[in-house]
Design a protein around this motif. Structure first.
Motif, mmCIF file in Angstrom:
data_model
loop_
_atom_site.group_PDB
_atom_site.id
_atom_site.type_symbol
_atom_site.label_atom_id
_atom_site.label_comp_id
_atom_site.label_asym_id
_atom_site.label_seq_id
_atom_site.Cartn_x
_atom_site.Cartn_y
_atom_site.Cartn_z
ATOM 1 N N ILE A 64 3.340 1.086 2.172
ATOM 2 C CA ILE A 64 4.114 2.516 2.276
ATOM 3 C C ILE A 64 3.061 3.438 1.706
ATOM 4 C CG2 ILE A 64 6.569 1.579 2.271
ATOM 5 C CD1 ILE A 64 6.443 2.323 -0.821
ATOM 6 N N GLU A 65 2.055 3.259 0.599
ATOM 7 C CA GLU A 65 1.244 4.058 0.181
ATOM 8 C C GLU A 65 0.335 4.836 0.987
ATOM 9 O OE1 GLU A 65 1.557 5.224 -2.956
ATOM 10 O OE2 GLU A 65 3.327 3.835 -3.564
ATOM 11 N N GLU A 66 -0.344 3.994 1.877
ATOM 12 C CA GLU A 66 -1.217 4.436 2.972
ATOM 13 C C GLU A 66 -0.660 4.530 4.548
ATOM 14 O OE1 GLU A 66 -1.721 0.112 2.206
ATOM 15 O OE2 GLU A 66 -2.193 1.548 1.021
ATOM 16 N N MET A 67 0.397 4.536 4.616
ATOM 17 C CA MET A 67 1.019 4.287 5.912
ATOM 18 C C MET A 67 1.074 5.617 6.456
ATOM 19 S SD MET A 67 5.010 3.391 5.919
ATOM 20 C CE MET A 67 6.264 4.545 5.028
ATOM 21 N N GLU A 68 0.606 5.708 7.913
ATOM 22 C CA GLU A 68 0.733 6.785 8.716
ATOM 23 C C GLU A 68 1.653 6.464 10.099
ATOM 24 O OE1 GLU A 68 -0.754 9.463 7.872
ATOM 25 O OE2 GLU A 68 -1.858 8.808 6.611
ATOM 26 N N GLU A 69 1.844 7.630 11.090
ATOM 27 C CA GLU A 69 2.697 7.483 12.221
ATOM 28 C C GLU A 69 2.540 5.945 12.904
ATOM 29 O OE1 GLU A 69 3.346 10.577 14.494
ATOM 30 O OE2 GLU A 69 3.706 12.154 12.869
ATOM 31 N N ASP A 70 1.351 5.772 12.849
ATOM 32 C CA ASP A 70 1.087 4.386 13.743
ATOM 33 C C ASP A 70 0.915 3.213 13.028
ATOM 34 O OD1 ASP A 70 -1.405 5.094 12.624
ATOM 35 O OD2 ASP A 70 -2.564 4.961 14.394
ATOM 36 N N THR A 71 1.269 3.238 11.731
ATOM 37 C CA THR A 71 1.055 2.138 11.045
ATOM 38 C C THR A 71 2.373 0.950 11.368
ATOM 39 O OG1 THR A 71 0.093 3.124 9.232
ATOM 40 C CG2 THR A 71 1.253 1.255 8.598
ATOM 41 N N GLU A 72 1.871 -0.234 11.520
ATOM 42 C CA GLU A 72 2.918 -1.301 11.805
ATOM 43 C C GLU A 72 3.708 -1.442 10.473
ATOM 44 O OE1 GLU A 72 3.835 -3.006 14.659
ATOM 45 O OE2 GLU A 72 2.416 -1.758 15.998
ATOM 46 N N VAL A 73 5.073 -1.546 10.795
ATOM 47 C CA VAL A 73 5.997 -1.833 9.583
ATOM 48 C C VAL A 73 7.120 -2.763 10.145
ATOM 49 C CG1 VAL A 73 5.390 0.413 8.299
ATOM 50 C CG2 VAL A 73 7.406 0.478 10.099
ATOM 51 N N ASN A 74 7.702 -3.158 9.161
ATOM 52 C CA ASN A 74 8.905 -4.046 9.322
ATOM 53 C C ASN A 74 10.232 -3.431 8.514
ATOM 54 O OD1 ASN A 74 9.771 -6.130 7.199
ATOM 55 N ND2 ASN A 74 7.779 -5.708 6.970
ATOM 56 N N LEU A 75 11.236 -3.963 8.967
ATOM 57 C CA LEU A 75 12.681 -3.823 8.540
ATOM 58 C C LEU A 75 13.214 -5.113 8.335
ATOM 59 C CD1 LEU A 75 13.767 -0.483 10.267
ATOM 60 C CD2 LEU A 75 12.881 -0.765 7.737
ATOM 61 N N ILE A 76 12.281 -6.231 7.807
ATOM 62 C CA ILE A 76 13.162 -7.507 7.930
ATOM 63 C C ILE A 76 13.380 -7.611 6.281
ATOM 64 C CG2 ILE A 76 12.749 -9.944 8.196
ATOM 65 C CD1 ILE A 76 10.618 -9.000 10.058
ATOM 66 N N PHE A 77 14.842 -7.566 5.974
ATOM 67 C CA PHE A 77 15.096 -7.542 4.559
ATOM 68 C C PHE A 77 15.863 -8.823 4.067
ATOM 69 C CE2 PHE A 77 18.478 -5.512 7.311
ATOM 70 C CZ PHE A 77 19.433 -6.211 6.805
ATOM 71 N N ASP A 78 15.838 -8.992 2.870
ATOM 72 C CA ASP A 78 16.580 -9.977 2.094
ATOM 73 C C ASP A 78 17.808 -9.337 1.852
ATOM 74 O OD1 ASP A 78 17.663 -11.030 -0.560
ATOM 75 O OD2 ASP A 78 15.894 -12.509 -0.305
ATOM 76 N N LYS A 79 18.976 -10.024 2.420
ATOM 77 C CA LYS A 79 20.500 -9.581 2.318
ATOM 78 C C LYS A 79 20.781 -9.071 0.831
ATOM 79 C CE LYS A 79 21.600 -12.436 5.330
ATOM 80 N NZ LYS A 79 20.984 -12.961 6.382
ATOM 81 N N GLU A 80 20.956 -10.404 0.246
ATOM 82 C CA GLU A 80 21.194 -10.293 -1.590
ATOM 83 C C GLU A 80 20.386 -9.310 -2.062
ATOM 84 O OE1 GLU A 80 21.379 -14.135 -3.307
ATOM 85 O OE2 GLU A 80 22.891 -14.747 -1.662
ATOM 86 N N LYS A 81 19.048 -9.241 -1.751
ATOM 87 C CA LYS A 81 18.285 -8.314 -2.675
ATOM 88 C C LYS A 81 18.548 -6.871 -2.439
ATOM 89 C CE LYS A 81 13.589 -9.349 -3.252
ATOM 90 N NZ LYS A 81 12.107 -9.651 -3.131
ATOM 91 N N LEU A 82 18.778 -6.348 -0.969
ATOM 92 C CA LEU A 82 19.061 -5.390 -0.406
ATOM 93 C C LEU A 82 20.481 -4.701 -1.117
ATOM 94 C CD1 LEU A 82 18.587 -2.878 1.389
ATOM 95 C CD2 LEU A 82 19.765 -3.866 3.046
ATOM 96 N N TYR A 83 21.449 -5.686 -1.173
ATOM 97 C CA TYR A 83 22.787 -5.215 -1.704
ATOM 98 C C TYR A 83 22.541 -5.037 -3.229
ATOM 99 C CZ TYR A 83 27.789 -5.087 -2.920
ATOM 100 O OH TYR A 83 29.107 -4.842 -3.074
ATOM 101 N N MET A 84 21.666 -6.048 -3.814
ATOM 102 C CA MET A 84 21.737 -5.447 -5.231
ATOM 103 C C MET A 84 21.002 -4.627 -5.459
ATOM 104 S SD MET A 84 21.704 -9.194 -7.318
ATOM 105 C CE MET A 84 20.285 -9.902 -6.401
ATOM 106 N N ASN A 85 19.737 -3.974 -4.558
ATOM 107 C CA ASN A 85 18.987 -2.906 -5.089
ATOM 108 C C ASN A 85 19.958 -1.469 -4.785
ATOM 109 O OD1 ASN A 85 16.730 -4.104 -5.808
ATOM 110 N ND2 ASN A 85 15.832 -4.134 -3.716
ATOM 111 N N MET A 86 20.649 -1.632 -3.767
ATOM 112 C CA MET A 86 21.742 -0.528 -3.671
ATOM 113 C C MET A 86 22.549 -0.317 -4.691
ATOM 114 S SD MET A 86 22.993 -1.455 0.315
ATOM 115 C CE MET A 86 21.875 -0.710 1.699
ATOM 116 N N VAL A 87 22.990 -1.452 -5.395
ATOM 117 C CA VAL A 87 23.918 -1.156 -6.619
ATOM 118 C C VAL A 87 23.148 -0.825 -7.775
ATOM 119 C CG1 VAL A 87 25.258 -2.472 -8.255
ATOM 120 C CG2 VAL A 87 25.331 -3.011 -5.923
ATOM 121 N N ASP A 88 21.903 -1.283 -7.987
ATOM 122 C CA ASP A 88 20.940 -0.602 -8.911
ATOM 123 C C ASP A 88 20.760 0.948 -8.870
ATOM 124 O OD1 ASP A 88 20.205 -2.818 -10.209
ATOM 125 O OD2 ASP A 88 18.702 -3.671 -9.412
ATOM 126 N N ALA A 89 20.633 1.356 -7.635
ATOM 127 C CA ALA A 89 20.267 2.787 -7.227
ATOM 128 C C ALA A 89 21.579 3.573 -7.268
ATOM 129 C CB ALA A 89 19.862 2.942 -5.733
#
Length: 170
Positions: free
Chosen positions: A83-108
């Motif tokens: 994320i620090e150096e990404m541009e519009e043409d940078t390849e990225v993914n949205l492959i998330f860890d379900k438990e980690k995502l849920y807990m990070n949402m709670v943390d936030a």
């Protein structure tokens, strides 16, 4: 300037005198974020990849909102994006860890996200409650003797002053 720097300049612009402008931006962003998470959680095991621009188009977001979204989800991904150096043409993914995502949402404290209906198909009530409690426990700041003053940065990591965040009288 990298996309993340542009996003931060836009979303955290402290030089804007009109707080309504920033509030409107964040209100709109949070609505879009909620919509995208709803879509992602309908098929949580799908491996979504593409350039920043392609994913922005897929989820009907501006490139800037997609940048903010990628910044927010990055700690919940199985493999972090550059994320620090990404541009519009940078390849990225949205492959998330379900438990980690849920807990990070709670943390936030993002109740509009961890209370999404789609979570019910992923985790039963008992599992969501367990993850919620675990997230709250790990988010508890233990003060090891150092005094926190009102104008110090909040130890929760929000970037706000302690008096405007966890130290708020309430």
């Amino acid at each position: 300037m990298a996309l993340l720097d542009k996003w931060k300049k836009m979303a955290y612009d402290t030089t804007i005198n009109d707080t309504n402008t920033l509030r409107k931006l964040w209100d709109d962003y949070f609505l879009q974020e909620k919509r995208v998470y709803s879509e992602l959680l309908k098929n949580p095991d799908e491996e979504i990849k593409g350039t920043v621009k392609e994913l922005a188009e897929k989820y009907q977001l501006s490139v800037m909102y997609m940048t903010g979204f990628l910044d927010g989800i990055n700690e919940s991904l199985k493999e972090a994006n550059p994320i620090e150096e990404m541009e519009e043409d940078t390849e990225v993914n949205l492959i998330f860890d379900k438990e980690k995502l849920y807990m990070n949402m709670v943390d936030a404290k993002a109740d509009w996200l961890y209370n999404l209906e789609e979570w019910k198909a992923i985790f039963d009530d008992e599992k969501r409650d367990e993850l919620y409690k675990e997230a709250k426990k790990r988010g508890t700041v233990r003060n090891e003797g150092a005094k926190i003053y009102p104008n110090d940065p909040c130890p929760c990591g929000s970037g706000k002053k302690y008096k405007k965040c966890c130290g708020k009288a309430g």
